[in-house]
Structure formats: structure tokens, C-alpha cells
Design a protein around this motif. Structure first.
Motif, mmCIF file in Angstrom:
data_model
loop_
_atom_site.group_PDB
_atom_site.id
_atom_site.type_symbol
_atom_site.label_atom_id
_atom_site.label_comp_id
_atom_site.label_asym_id
_atom_site.label_seq_id
_atom_site.Cartn_x
_atom_site.Cartn_y
_atom_site.Cartn_z
ATOM 1 N N SER A 2 11.605 1.291 -3.694
ATOM 2 C CA SER A 2 10.969 0.336 -4.600
ATOM 3 C C SER A 2 11.346 -1.061 -4.143
ATOM 4 N N GLN A 19 6.116 0.633 -5.214
ATOM 5 C CA GLN A 19 6.809 1.907 -5.348
ATOM 6 C C GLN A 19 6.099 2.920 -4.462
ATOM 7 N N GLU A 20 6.856 3.651 -3.676
ATOM 8 C CA GLU A 20 6.255 4.545 -2.677
ATOM 9 C C GLU A 20 5.328 5.577 -3.292
ATOM 10 N N ASP A 21 5.592 5.991 -4.517
ATOM 11 C CA ASP A 21 4.771 7.033 -5.128
ATOM 12 C C ASP A 21 3.601 6.489 -5.934
ATOM 13 N N VAL A 22 3.351 5.168 -5.821
ATOM 14 C CA VAL A 22 2.241 4.547 -6.549
ATOM 15 C C VAL A 22 1.285 3.931 -5.538
ATOM 16 N N PRO A 23 -0.027 4.199 -5.620
ATOM 17 C CA PRO A 23 -0.983 3.555 -4.701
ATOM 18 C C PRO A 23 -0.859 2.036 -4.797
ATOM 19 N N SER A 27 -0.399 -0.849 -8.150
ATOM 20 C CA SER A 27 0.977 -1.277 -8.367
ATOM 21 C C SER A 27 1.072 -2.281 -9.510
#
Length: 349
Positions: A2, A19-23, A27
Motif C-alpha cells: 500500500s 493498494q495492490e488488490d484494488v484496481p 483506488s
């Protein structure tokens, strides 16, 4: 991973939480008044109720808060400041004192009736509180872009600033040449932000706002193998660059308010053909120009920044289009910070 990326401008601070897990397009983002605008507002409010002010905190960008201090003094109210806050207005504190600012070493030298106003380009407590309202924790990794003129108590800070730009281009001109884990000590505004972040236990990255916006906008190139002209029209400054194979090879910087469409067209044409000279820009009131090399032809022209539309509408840059990396022009600088972080991350582990 993050990362909180903060692009500090003259009018706004543009914020992206990656955040890596959010497109990326989805964001968390915020466009807020910049700290210099907020500090200026608080100075004006103090003057409206007849209060002297005490500026306390790190060096930050001037602009609006410098104008507010001058107005406060002109109205007959006192301004007190510790040395770090006073350096916001000039690196030479004797000149700050000549403005009428009373430079003090601690609060005991300030009347208790004076309104305390905190300085600094980044307010971590406020950002953390804003994010916490939505159950988001402030990450430890924070990248910030500010426009740093460099510490220069005797010489013009326009010259000092541009010497650093030229050195970064001469050293390769790639993204990493403009990004610092710990900035050079003479880059006083970056150093002030670094001290705030490091003091709070964060892991910082610092960049200048111009290159951050340029490299962020470059994500919108249709073909990044072709040379491109990328121009960032900020509220205070305009930076025009030639990008070739992912490197800035030529650059000039001027004050946006001093650029007419005709002047912009002339300067850009000469930047791209390699004939623009730094002394010409400096004598016109800008910062300068530096050309390491230029390609035979420019394949694409992109513009970004809050003042881009007026120049696009003027036709000063034929064929230019507005860049919107990740679908949002306002986070171009944040995207540049994110790209720099990813490029340097492995070097920091």
C-alpha cells in the motif's frame, strides 16, 4: 503493498492511495486544498479578528501563505515564526526579518495572545483522520512530490532549482534520477517533508512535482517507443519536457502566468529542435532550460495539469491531447510517484 502518494501543488494536494488488490482506477483518491492555501486561510482569519500569529513547524511552499503573511503585516498585525517556518518565505532569514517577521527560537518569546498556526506541506494527522473515517489505515509507505527551489540564501533559487533538474537529466534522465529515498540536504523543502515522514516512522520517497507529473502522464502515451513532448501546466509553473525512450532529455520551466500561447509555441518549438537556451528563459523570469539531446521528430504531444485547457484551446500546441492516466488527470503526479516507488522498491529492501 500500500502506498499513499501526495502531489503537493500551489492550489491543491492530490492524493492517491494505491493498494495492490484494488484496481488503479478504483483506488481511493482525494483532491484537497494544498497546505499553503490552508495556512493562508488561517492567517487571514486571524487578521479578521485582530490577532497576531505565530508560525510554528517545518519549511513549506510559499505562494498563498507568503501573500497572506505580507497582507497580515500590512494590516498592522505581528507575525512571529520559528526559523524553520520563516524559511518558507526566504532562505535568507535576514530578508524575512526585513519583511517584518519576528523570528523567535521558542514559544516563550511569543505573546500568549498570538494565534498558533502550524506550517508544513504534509499534515499526516489530518490525512490519517480523514482516511480513518472510512476504516482505512494510513500506510507506512508514503511518496510526496513538492516543488523544491533548493536552499540558496544568496543566489537566485531559480538557478539552484534548475541546476538540480539539469544534473538529473545529465545523469540519465530516467525516473529514478528524479526520485529520492532521502533528498540532498540542499533541497530544503523535500528535506522538511522527509523529516516529517521519517519522524512518524514512515518510509518516504520524494520527487519534484514537475517530473512526477511528466512521468505520470507518460503512462497515457499511445506508443511509448516514440519520442514525445509532455507539458505540465501547473497553477504556478509550467514544465515542458522531451521524453525519449523513457528518459527526459530536454526540459524548460517557466511561470504559467507569464506564458502566452505565442510564447509557449516559440519556446516549445526551440526546445524540440535543440536551440532553446536556459539564459533566455531565466531572463524572461522563468527558471531555465536544459537540453541533453533531442530526437529527429516528436511522435506525440501530451498535456496535463490544472491549467491545461486554456493552452489546449489556444491551439499553441497543434495535435496535443490531454493526458488522463488511470482515467484521471488530477492524479498524474501521483501516478509518477507510484511509478518511481515501484522502480526503486527493490533497491530499498
Amino acid at each position: 503493498m500500500s502506498l499513499l502518494a501526495i502531489d503537493v501543488g500551489a492550489g491543491t494536494q492530490d492524493i492517491l492511495l494505491f493498494q495492490e488488490d484494488v484496481p488503479l482506477e478504483g483506488s481511493t483518491k482525494m483532491v484537497l486544498p494544498s497546505r499553503t492555501v490552508l495556512v493562508a486561510k488561517r492567517i487571514k482569519e486571524a487578521g479578521e479578528v485582530g490577532l497576531d500569529i505565530f508560525l510554528r513547524g517545518p519549511t513549506m511552499g510559499g505562494g498563498a501563505c507568503t501573500r497572506a503573511v505580507r497582507g497580515h503585516l500590512a494590516a498592522g498585525w505581528r507575525v512571529y515564526a520559528i526559523p524553520s517556518a520563516a524559511a518558507t518565505f526566504n532562505d535568507n532569514l535576514e530578508r524575512v526579518a526585513a519583511m517584518g517577521v519576528s523570528i523567535v527560537q521558542d514559544e516563550s518569546d511569543v505573546p500568549p495572545s498570538a494565534q498558533i498556526i502550524e506550517t508544513g506541506d504534509v499534515d499526516l494527522a489530518a490525512l490519517g483522520s480523514a482516511l480513518q473515517l472510512f476504516d482505512i489505515d494510513l500506510p507506512a509507505d508514503i511518496a510526496v512530490a513538492v516543488q523544491d527551489h533548493g536552499f540558496s540564501p544568496e543566489r537566485s533559487n531559480r538557478l539552484v532549482r534548475f541546476e538540480h533538474m539539469a544534473a538529473a537529466i545529465a545523469s540519465g534522465g530516467g525516473l529514478q534520477a528524479f526520485a529520492y529515498r532521502e533528498p540532498p540536504p540542499e533541497m530544503s523543502r523535500m528535506k522538511a517533508v522527509y523529516d516529517v515522514l521519517a519522524g512518524a516512522g514512515c518510509r518516504p520517497l520524494l520527487m519534484d512535482t514537475g517530473p512526477a507529473a511528466v512521468f505520470g502522464a507518460a503512462r497515457d502515451l499511445q506508443d511509448d517507443r516514440r519520442p514525445a513532448l509532455i507539458v505540465n501546466f501547473g497553477n504556478g509553473h509550467t514544465v515542458a519536457t522531451v521524453l525519449d525512450e523513457g528518459r527526459i532529455t530536454a526540459l524548460f520551466e517557466h511561470h504559467t502566468a507569464d506564458l502566452t500561447p505565442a510564447k509557449l509555441r516559440r519556446y516549445v518549438r526551440r526546445l524540440c529542435n535543440g536551440t532553446l537556451r536556459g539564459e533566455e528563459i531565466f531572463q524572461d523570469g522563468g527558471h531555465g532550460a536544459y537540453i541533453e539531446s533531442v530526437p529527429e521528430a516528436i511522435g506525440e504531444t501530451l498535456v496535463t495539469g490544472p491549467q491545461r485547457q486554456s493552452f489546449l484551446a489556444s491551439g499553441a500546441l497543434p495535435g496535443a491531447r490531454a493526458a488522463a492516466p488511470a482515467g484521471d488527470m488530477m492524479i498524474a503526479g501521483c501516478i509518477g510517484l507510484l511509478s518511481a516507488w515501484k522502480a526503486r522498491e527493490d533497491l530499498w529492501r
